[in-house]
Scaffold this active site. Structure first.
Site, PDB file in Angstrom:
ATOM      1  CB  SER A  90      -1.134   0.099   1.481  1.00  0.00           C
ATOM      2  OG  SER A  90      -0.321   0.051   2.539  1.00  0.00           O
ATOM      3  CG  ASP A 262      -1.769   5.010   9.176  1.00  0.00           C
ATOM      4  OD1 ASP A 262      -0.682   4.889   8.870  1.00  0.00           O
ATOM      5  OD2 ASP A 262      -2.385   4.579   8.434  1.00  0.00           O
ATOM      6  CG  HIS A 265      -0.208   3.397   5.320  1.00  0.00           C
ATOM      7  ND1 HIS A 265      -1.217   2.885   6.420  1.00  0.00           N
ATOM      8  CD2 HIS A 265       0.028   2.412   4.416  1.00  0.00           C
ATOM      9  CE1 HIS A 265      -1.639   1.752   5.675  1.00  0.00           C
ATOM     10  NE2 HIS A 265      -0.946   1.564   4.965  1.00  0.00           N
TER      11      HIS A 265
END
Length: 309
Positions: A90, A262, A265
């Protein structure tokens, strides 16, 4: 760079309407020679003159390379854009968002090569190893790939008892990275075009809040992520690839949490950090790439075909 005369047989084989260019550090790509700078820097032997020109072979770094002919245009060769492939989870998938590190690279390399995002949220090296041959095959994709980043570990390092689906044991993680590097070599992408990137550090308190909001316990630990980062660095050393050790570099800043949105990320600051660090490595590999197709002021408006085909 050494320019070699083609044999008579080779000259007959490579008879085309335009000479090939440009040169990269790894060979000759199948583009028309349209950049004036390359007309000065890349000297091709042209035995037959302007019409029906034949191109000579070119030796780059001691290797004999033949031009890559790309069919598809009636008046000349089609332009094959080089590409940089970003492979990861991601953190790579999100890199094309506003102010993302992938978007930064794409902007820096516009009209020189394509930056291709192959980030897959939630993926680990076990899954990436399986799909890699579907992303790059022994074809034009591999020949046009000038750099590959491999950026995994944030999911592999998830705690086995709390996140067994994404967890990959440390030894397997290292083996999977080596397997991907070996595969790339089999399709003629050498080590010096590959950059391994370690996972960034984990800010546990911030990530725990994310986990608790989903009714879960903290499923990662920064110390564990560090073990995977060290393994990644070791693989790069063993295999001869470049390495970007984010886990170490980011923690040189005592408050590395500012690099993370967070706890896991990247934040805008983290994206800028990755972009700068990665560009310092990619710039060396891609410095020879020219601007593709002529600058508009150099196009002969009375005969654009002469400039553009």
């Amino acid at each position: 760079m050494e320019v070699l005369e083609s044999s008579p047989e080779e000259k007959d084989l490579w008879e085309i309407d335009s000479v090939p260019a440009p040169l990269s550090a790894h060979g000759v790509w199948g583009f028309p020679l349209l950049c004036p700078a390359l007309r000065r820097d890349a000297r091709f032997i042209n035995p037959t003159g302007a019409s029906g020109r034949r191109c000579a072979a070119v030796s780059v770094r001691g290797r004999r390379e033949e031009p890559v002919l790309v069919p598809g245009h009636p008046a000349g060769m089609a332009v094959r854009w080089p590409r940089v492939l970003l492979l990861g989870d991601s953190i790579t998938q999100y890199s094309f968002q506003e102010n993302g590190w992938g978007a930064f690279l794409a902007e820096r390399l516009v009209r020189k090569c394509d930056v291709v995002n192959r980030g897959f949220s939630g993926y680990n090296t076990r899954w990436a190893k399986l799909i890699l041959p579907r992303l790059i095959s022994n074809s034009a994709d591999a020949k046009s790939t000038v750099a590959v980043t491999i950026f995994f570990g944030a999911n592999d390092s998830a705690l086995k008892d709390l996140n067994p689906k994404q967890h990959v044991p440390l030894e397997e993680y290292a083996a999977n990275l080596k397997s991907m590097i070996q595969y790339l070599k089999t399709v003629d992408i050498p080590e010096d075009r590959i950059i391994l990137i370690t996972p960034p550090p984990l800010q546990e308190s911030a990530w725990e809040k994310e986990c608790l909001a989903k009714g879960e316990k903290l499923n990662r630990r920064n110390a564990t992520t560090g073990e995977y980062a060290k393994a990644c660095v070791q693989v790069a050393g063993d295999c001869g690839t470049d390495i970007l050790d984010l886990w170490t570099l980011m923690q040189k800043n005592e408050d590395f949490s500012s690099y993370l949105s967070d706890g896991l990320h990247l934040s805008p600051k983290g994206n800028s950090f990755v972009a700068a660090q990665l560009w310092s490595r990619l710039e060396k590999k891609l410095s020879s790439l020219p601007l593709l197709l002529p600058y508009w002021r150099e196009v002969d408006h009375t005969n654009p075909e002469a400039s553009l085909l």
